[in-house]
Design a protein around this motif. Structure first.
Motif, short mmCIF file in Angstrom:
data_model
loop_
_atom_site.label_atom_id
_atom_site.label_comp_id
_atom_site.label_asym_id
_atom_site.label_seq_id
_atom_site.Cartn_x
_atom_site.Cartn_y
_atom_site.Cartn_z
N ASN A 98 12.29 -20.17 16.36
CA ASN A 98 12.23 -18.72 16.11
C ASN A 98 13.17 -18.35 14.96
N GLY A 99 12.57 -18.16 13.79
CA GLY A 99 13.35 -17.82 12.61
C GLY A 99 13.75 -16.36 12.57
N SER A 100 14.53 -15.99 11.56
CA SER A 100 15.01 -14.62 11.40
C SER A 100 14.84 -14.16 9.96
N MET A 101 14.65 -12.85 9.80
CA MET A 101 14.58 -12.21 8.49
C MET A 101 15.86 -11.38 8.34
N ASN A 102 16.76 -11.85 7.49
CA ASN A 102 18.12 -11.31 7.44
C ASN A 102 18.31 -10.39 6.24
N HIS A 121 16.70 -6.36 0.02
CA HIS A 121 16.44 -7.80 -0.15
C HIS A 121 16.78 -8.51 1.15
N LEU A 122 15.92 -9.48 1.50
CA LEU A 122 16.11 -10.24 2.74
C LEU A 122 16.03 -11.73 2.46
N SER A 123 16.69 -12.50 3.31
CA SER A 123 16.58 -13.96 3.30
C SER A 123 16.03 -14.40 4.65
#
Length: 304
Positions: A98-102, A121-123
């Motif tokens: 389960n990834g994340s949008m930071n 902007h997100l990583s």
């Protein structure tokens, strides 16, 4: 329109877009959800101009559903949707993927009486910590002839060093479950409401059909009112007009799903761009009104 748009900024957490004294939506750009829910920005609550709620947050059946979110369940071997991942052999299994949008930084916050624009902007990082996507996202809110409209734009750049196949549970082997993309989950009272589409209103039978727009009309508890929401897909989006993931019988959901039935190769170094307009209006909609609301949403897309 006698009301003016406004914005309240909880720095480092969220923005709240308002019309007069009423909230239209809160956009949480710095999510703090559990990793299992794939932390990512979300819109909730979302309200009509009259103040009626048209979103739900962490419903018990799918706690990773949060109002409106940009969510991709099959991003290569990673899950940026939340919860378990589907495979043909094992069905749904909870994996450590389960990834994340930071959120990284705010690039713009412009507020006037008739427009609010927010860009950041997100990583994207996998659960293991790998940096796979850089994203630029912008949100522009205006009044529409009926209600208000949000133009959602994203530009995702693959920085993983590999080609990533973007798909869905359907591309992984589950029939007619092609969700993934800009996903709206409606309130409980909208269950068994009406799916709106160019081919005519209906229900779950519209799932998987292609259209330039779809939407939903449902009733509220307590006040005996109804509301409508339309999502329009920009003509320059990949695979326009897309297939749509819609639900009515179990819960209300609308999602333009460009990866519904066919994976899309996302090459390293390339950028994918998507634009959508989300229109929220008071009142129920028949086919004629739905088409009129969709035209207003498409007008907002043309305005940028």
């Amino acid at each position: 329109m006698t009301q003016n748009l406004g914005c309240n900024h909880a720095v480092g957490r969220s923005i709240q877009v308002t019309a007069g004294d009423g909230e239209l939506f809160t956009y949480v750009y710095q999510a703090t959800d559990p990793q299992l829910e794939s932390p990512r920005p979300f819109f909730h609550p979302i309200r009509t101009l009259a103040g009626d709620l048209v979103s739900v947050f962490r419903p018990h059946d799918h706690v990773w559903h949060k109002g409106i979110t940009w969510s991709l369940p099959h991003f290569g071997h990673e899950n940026f949707w939340g919860g378990p991942t589907f495979s043909k052999d094992a069905g749904y299994q909870q994996l450590d993927n389960n990834g994340s949008m930071n959120h990284d930084r705010i690039d713009a916050l412009d507020v006037s009486d008739d427009l609010v624009r927010f860009a950041h902007h997100l990583s994207w990082r996998t659960q293991a910590g790998a940096h796979v996507v850089d994203e630029s996202r912008s949100l522009t809110t205006r009044f529409a002839d009926e209600g208000w409209v949000l133009v959602y734009e994203t530009a995702m750049t693959n920085v993983s060093g590999e080609t990533i196949q973007i798909g869905s549970p359907t591309t992984a082997g589950r029939a007619n479950a092609g969700y993934g993309g800009l996903f709206w989950r409606g309130p409980r009272s909208f269950t068994n409401g009406t799916v709106l589409a160019p081919q005519g209103k209906g229900g779950d039978e519209l799932r998987g059909q292609r259209a330039a727009w779809m939407g939903f009309s449902g009733k509220h508890d307590n006040n005996d009112r109804a509301s409508s929401i339309i999502i329009a897909d920009a003509a320059d989006n990949v695979r326009h007009p897309p297939e749509w993931f819609v639900r009515s019988e179990d819960f209300a959901a609308v999602c333009p799903a460009p990866f519904f039935s066919e994976e899309l190769p996302f090459e390293s170094g390339s950028t994918l761009r998507f634009r959508y307009a989300v229109l929220v209006a008071d009142g129920a909609s028949d086919d004629q009104r739905a088409a009129a609301l969709a035209a207003q949403a498409q007008k907002a897309l043309a305005a940028g």
